[in-house]
Design an enzyme around this catalytic site. Structure first.
Site, PDB file in Angstrom:
ATOM      1  N   ASP A 332       0.828  -1.205   0.000  1.00  0.00           N
ATOM      2  CA  ASP A 332       0.000   0.000   0.000  1.00  0.00           C
ATOM      3  C   ASP A 332       0.867   1.261   0.000  1.00  0.00           C
ATOM      4  O   ASP A 332       2.036   1.224   0.359  1.00  0.00           O
ATOM      5  CB  ASP A 332      -0.930   0.012   1.211  1.00  0.00           C
ATOM      6  CG  ASP A 332      -0.167   0.065   2.529  1.00  0.00           C
ATOM      7  OD1 ASP A 332       0.905  -0.582   2.620  1.00  0.00           O
ATOM      8  OD2 ASP A 332      -0.629   0.734   3.462  1.00  0.00           O
ATOM      9  N   GLU A 333       0.284   2.339  -0.403  1.00  0.00           N
ATOM     10  CA  GLU A 333       0.869   3.686  -0.311  1.00  0.00           C
ATOM     11  C   GLU A 333       2.308   3.744  -0.827  1.00  0.00           C
ATOM     12  O   GLU A 333       3.172   4.415  -0.257  1.00  0.00           O
ATOM     13  CB  GLU A 333       0.795   4.192   1.137  1.00  0.00           C
ATOM     14  CG  GLU A 333      -0.641   4.369   1.601  1.00  0.00           C
ATOM     15  CD  GLU A 333      -0.770   4.771   3.056  1.00  0.00           C
ATOM     16  OE1 GLU A 333      -1.692   5.549   3.368  1.00  0.00           O
ATOM     17  OE2 GLU A 333       0.019   4.304   3.901  1.00  0.00           O
TER      18      GLU A 333
END
Length: 527
Positions: A332-333
């Site tokens: 993620d991210e």
């Protein structure tokens, strides 16, 4: 849910009080008080109330089947009951027993159970030991809350007369603890495991690495723990688990029928690793350790062979001490990783997970690449996440990727309840108890086949969480609702009845020393 309420039984006889001048016709009957309603969380698939209760006494014995697993569940039950009742409660695999734990139930799967309580005793039947363990959690809730205390209490210890037949809706019912932002000791993790087990949660996702700290020792890469684990958010001392520590957590979780899902987040959220080994950086320069809370600034160097040697070392060692099915690779991210590099990275890393005998689990951004066969994507978007991103997840689901639901504005336990909640964050909104509970995992994401949904998970990120007391007040009372979403049939889902059942848990939490948020949405009993 089928519920058959029992009616009060006439226990006394009518009395004629001559001195008061009362006739028989005017006398009041003496009746035994009606048993309190049974209020279980999670709601069972089938509950029939009625019949006489069973009373645990000094003569009660626990009879178990002869297998080590069933004996262990019996010992666990005895360890719960002995301190508060003061009774011996011997556990034996022969002779009579008023509380019986037995294998052999049909149609109950790997985690289901059947519990029957009547005047002569309590019998829990299951197809597998996990089902017996979950049945024990139900038995605890059928007893007065004081049974959870660790000193002798006043009884009586009555188990309501019921028949419960119960199997879970989903096979994956998880909770995540972020030990990277703030480190939590083995004892603190074990405490949380016991709390999760109360509500039949069966997965503990440990977020073991992030920008702020690396928490698992890797023998071939010792600086990851020694250097990368030496701090935390705010600049505290941090910490890490030795491999022996980690094994102890895994064993303890297994004794409570939870499987540990370890996460090494990559290619982003990797500053602790980048600071530990300079060759993981594209420029060969190790950045300083990081103690803030920003995200998205770090990335492993996708083009370097050294990166994949590093990933192989970490996954090899972690897989060897993780008996469970999944190894979570984050994903993620990764804002500092180009989309092309992200796809390249996932294409190279997922086969490494398979090489060491594990299935890939990752945050739902994995669906922007090509999920491996058997992979599970964990959705952490919001109700109002864009249609394009949701469709990307749905398309992967239709192609065979499993989905675990952790919508941040529903199940993130670190979100504030209200604007004045002292702990937590509010970037995903405010998440009160009803909002956390009142949604259906089976229909939450448009276009995702119901069969693709593996279950739910309630993550607890720890930017603001520093202690077990902090964990408790953010997890309770929302965690039991997440557990019910994972366990109970959709047909039982009703906020108005759930909030009453939830309120009935409060005296049990008090007895267990679990602090909790007294949400005004729940009709709590008076202290």
């Amino acid at each position: 849910m089928r519920q058959h309420r029992r009616t009060p039984r006439l226990l006394g006889t009518l009395l004629l009080v001559a001195a008061a001048g009362l006739s028989l016709a005017g006398a009041a009957p003496h009746t035994r008080a009606a048993a309190p309603p049974v209020r279980l969380v999670p709601a069972p698939a089938s509950l029939e109330e009625g019949g006489a209760p069973y009373r645990i006494t000094a003569g009660t014995r626990i009879r178990v089947d002869g297998t080590p697993e069933v004996r262990a569940v019996g010992a666990y039950l005895a360890d719960i009951l002995r301190p508060s009742t003061g009774y011996r409660l011997p556990v034996a695999s022969h002779g009579a027993g008023e509380i019986r734990l037995r294998l052999g139930g049909k149609g109950l799967g790997t985690e289901g159970y059947r519990l029957h309580s009547g005047a002569s005793g309590v019998t829990i039947t299951a197809g597998r030991p996990a089902g017996l363990f979950h049945g024990v959690q139900t038995l605890r809730q059928l007893l007065p809350a004081a049974v959870e205390r660790r000193t002798v209490q006043r009884g009586p210890w009555e188990v309501a007369g019921v028949t419960v037949t119960d199997t879970p809706r989903y096979a994956y019912r998880g909770a995540m603890l972020d030990v990277s932002r703030h480190f939590f000791t083995v004892a603190q993790v074990k405490r949380y495991i016991d709390e999760l087990a109360l509500y039949k949660v069966n997965k503990l996702h440990l977020h073991l690495s992030d920008d702020q700290g690396w928490r698992i020792a890797v023998g071939s890469r010792p600086r990851l723990a020694a250097h990368g684990g030496s701090t935390e958010v705010g600049g505290g001392p941090g910490g890490h688990y030795s491999q022996a520590d980690y094994r102890a957590i895994v064993r303890y979780a297994a004794s409570r029928y939870l499987e540990v899902v370890p996460e090494i987040d990559m290619p982003g959220h990797t500053n602790a690793a980048l600071s530990s080994y300079a060759d993981l950086n594209c420029d060969g320069v190790a950045p300083p350790l990081y103690t803030g809370t920003d995200v998205g600034f770090s990335s492993l160097c996708v083009g370097k062979p050294a990166t994949y040697a590093f990933v192989d070392d970490v996954i090899r060692e972690l897989a060897a001490i993780t008996p469970g099915t999944y190894l979570h690779i984050g994903g993620d991210e990764a804002h500092s990783t180009s989309h092309a590099d992200y796809v390249t990275f996932m294409d190279k890393v997922q086969p490494i997970v398979a090489k060491y005998g594990k299935k890939v689990m990752a945050w739902h951004q994995l669906t922007g690449a090509t999920p491996a066969a058997g992979a599970v994507a964990q959705y952490w978007g919001l109700d109002d996440t864009g249609a394009e991103e949701k469709e990307q997840v749905a398309r992967a689901a239709r192609n065979g990727t499993g989905i675990v639901l952790s919508p941040a504005d529903r199940l993130y336990l670190d979100m504030k309840y209200t604007a004045d909640t002292p702990l937590g964050q509010d970037w995903a909104g405010l998440v009160e108890v009803r909002r956390a509970y009142d949604w259906d995992p089976g229909s939450y994401l448009p276009g995702v086949p119901a069969a693709a949904v593996r279950g739910v998970e309630a993550p607890l990120w720890t930017e603001t969480i520093r202690s077990s007391a902090d964990i408790d007040v953010m997890a309770f009372p929302r965690l039991p609702g997440a557990a019910e979403l994972g366990w109970s049939p959709a047909s039982t889902h009703d906020w108005d009845t759930y909030k009453v059942r939830l309120a009935a848990q409060a005296p049990r939490w008090d007895a267990l020393g679990i602090g909790y948020h007294r949400s005004p949405q729940v009709p709590w009993p008076a202290h």
